[in-house]
Scaffold this motif. Structure first.
Motif, PDB file in Angstrom:
ATOM      1  N   THR A  45      59.787  39.844   1.903  1.00  7.37           N
ATOM      2  CA  THR A  45      59.542  40.324   0.544  1.00  7.37           C
ATOM      3  C   THR A  45      60.867  40.397  -0.204  1.00  7.37           C
ATOM      4  O   THR A  45      61.933  40.448   0.394  1.00  7.37           O
ATOM      5  CB  THR A  45      58.900  41.728   0.581  1.00  7.37           C
ATOM      6  N   LYS A  46      60.774  40.386  -1.513  1.00  8.89           N
ATOM      7  CA  LYS A  46      61.983  40.490  -2.323  1.00  8.89           C
ATOM      8  C   LYS A  46      62.648  41.837  -2.089  1.00  8.89           C
ATOM      9  O   LYS A  46      62.015  42.875  -2.137  1.00  8.89           O
ATOM     10  CB  LYS A  46      61.639  40.335  -3.806  1.00  8.89           C
TER      11      LYS A  46
ATOM     12  N   ASN B 242      60.051  34.395  -3.781  1.00 12.49           N
ATOM     13  CA  ASN B 242      61.041  35.385  -3.362  1.00 12.49           C
ATOM     14  C   ASN B 242      62.467  34.880  -3.525  1.00 12.49           C
ATOM     15  O   ASN B 242      63.408  35.489  -3.006  1.00 12.49           O
ATOM     16  CB  ASN B 242      60.804  35.769  -1.896  1.00 12.49           C
TER      17      ASN B 242
END
Length: 433
Positions: free
Chosen positions: A43-44, A360
């Motif tokens: 995830t970012k 992302n």
């Protein structure tokens, strides 16, 4: 790092799995175990906004100083080079720069004690000559001491910056060295393109060799990131890359040489990406491509521009690499002002922001510090009030578009030039706090 959308996730997994099912023939750099499986979805993460600069070593454009190479002794040379780097980092810190993109592989040589590449002649004047210290480690120590990050910047395929007889002779003289130049060890990999000696990107063993060089650095140094610049396929009309034999050998199943070339470049990016993440997941991998992916006149997904396109000219499908989650960041070189109709800064910055939006991959924008203060008939904005209004507009845009996560200035030595001083003072007032 893969995209979150399930359809793309599955497609990407299949792509990586299919790539991994064909192991490279070369044993120079066996791919690590993780390369056999897709990387887990990431995830970012929240990251500091990048305020970066490229620090070039090819042709000693930024560092080391030429005077140091002509010094009276090794100890004087080392002191001059280290003092010059400390001074540059002090200035960058005062300007608010927090990330240095340091060119550690300017050609077929290295700025660290490599077991694969000979020492760079940029340090001593002679390829293979030990400079008496480790410039990459020195840079990391000094930058980290100042709270700055360092990305190791590699030019993947360049072997030399020219094809002069003297250059060829110097490369040949490395044969007794350990390691010797790739020019003498793997002559069958070498081509001429753009009036330079380069590796042929279509040869699988050559791509493995490049991957092994990146792996050597990531394994032994606390670098914060790895970056490739835009030199993938680099040819000029008068000096094309002759890879016809390579295409005949490896290009079966491709509709065109162009498609095959783009696949070669993507295979390198995939392989390097997987290798870095297996060795150290915290090391970021990014590419700094030419600013235009494709023009809309050629592709409806392209930007409203009329510039040289990475997809067609360098055979780099940079947009696809972002979509496939192969990069932690992309740093397109948007080296034009707002008023340059053929390649407007704002048009391209917003186009790239849309590309990274569902992914992302972070977006940093490369800005043309080298044009500031330079008279130009097509781009007069760079000289208006010392270039400050143009620079302000670009930085304002970068800071207001949510998908843009930073700015990188090209290149360091232009911070020291008379024509940029108004702009440098502005950067200091804005970033230096």
């Amino acid at each position: 790092m893969l995209l979150q959308k399930s359809g793309v996730l599955i497609a990407t997994a299949l792509l990586l799995a299919s790539c991994a099912s064909r192991p490279p023939k070369s044993l120079i750099t066996p791919l690590p175990p993780v390369a056999k499986q897709p990387l887990p979805t990431q995830t970012k993460k929240s990251h500091e906004t990048v305020r970066g600069v490229w620090l070039t070593t090819v042709s000693r454009l930024d560092w080391p100083p030429l005077t140091s190479v002509n010094g009276s002794s090794a100890s004087v040379r080392i002191r001059q080079q280290q003092d010059a780097l400390r001074q540059k980092l002090d200035k960058l810190k005062a300007l608010g720069i927090n990330t240095v993109f340091f060119q550690v592989k300017p050609d077929g040589t290295a700025l660290w004690p490599s077991k694969i590449l000979p020492w760079s002649d940029m340090l001593t004047g002679s390829i293979g000559a030990d400079p008496g210290y480790d410039p990459l480690q020195f840079m990391l120590d000094e930058a980290h001491k100042r709270g700055m990050k360092v990305h190791a910047w590699f030019n993947p395929y360049r072997v030399s910056v020219n094809t002069k007889p003297g250059t060829i002779a110097e490369l040949n003289r490395t044969l007794p060295l350990h390691p010797a130049s790739v020019f003498v060890l793997h002559r069958d990999w070498i081509r001429t393109a753009g009036d330079r000696l380069v590796l042929d990107p279509g040869i699988p063993e050559a791509r493995d060799w490049i991957t092994s060089i990146v792996a050597e650095v990531v394994s032994h140094y606390p670098v914060d990131g790895v970056q490739f610049d835009d030199y993938f396929y680099t040819e000029t009309p008068g000096s094309p890359l002759n890879d016809n034999d390579t295409f005949r050998k490896y290009g079966q199943g491709f509709a065109s040489k162009a498609d095959w070339r783009r696949n070669n470049t993507q295979q390198l990016i995939e392989q390097v990406s997987r290798t870095i993440k297996q060795l150290n997941p915290n090391v970021e991998f990014g590419v700094s491509p030419a600013g235009v992916w494709r023009n809309r006149s050629f592709d409806p997904a392209g930007s409203d521009t009329r510039g040289a396109a990475a997809y067609d000219e360098s055979f780099a499908d940079t947009r696809r690499w972002v979509q496939l989650g192969l990069l932690d960041y992309i740093a397109p070189q948007l080296y034009w002002p707002f008023s340059r109709d053929a390649a407007r800064y704002d048009v391209l910055a917003k186009w790239w922001a849309e590309v990274v939006k569902p992914t992302n991959t972070r977006l940093y924008i490369g800005v043309a510090l080298y044009k500031v203060g330079e008279p130009s008939a097509k781009e007069p904005d760079w000289t208006v009030q010392g270039g400050v209004p143009e620079l302000k507009k670009q930085l304002d845009l970068n800071e207001t578009v949510p998908q843009i996560n930073g700015t990188i200035l090209f290149r360091e030595d232009f911070l020291n030039q008379p024509q940029t001083q108004q702009a440098v003072n502005y950067i200091k007032s804005r970033w230096g706090g």
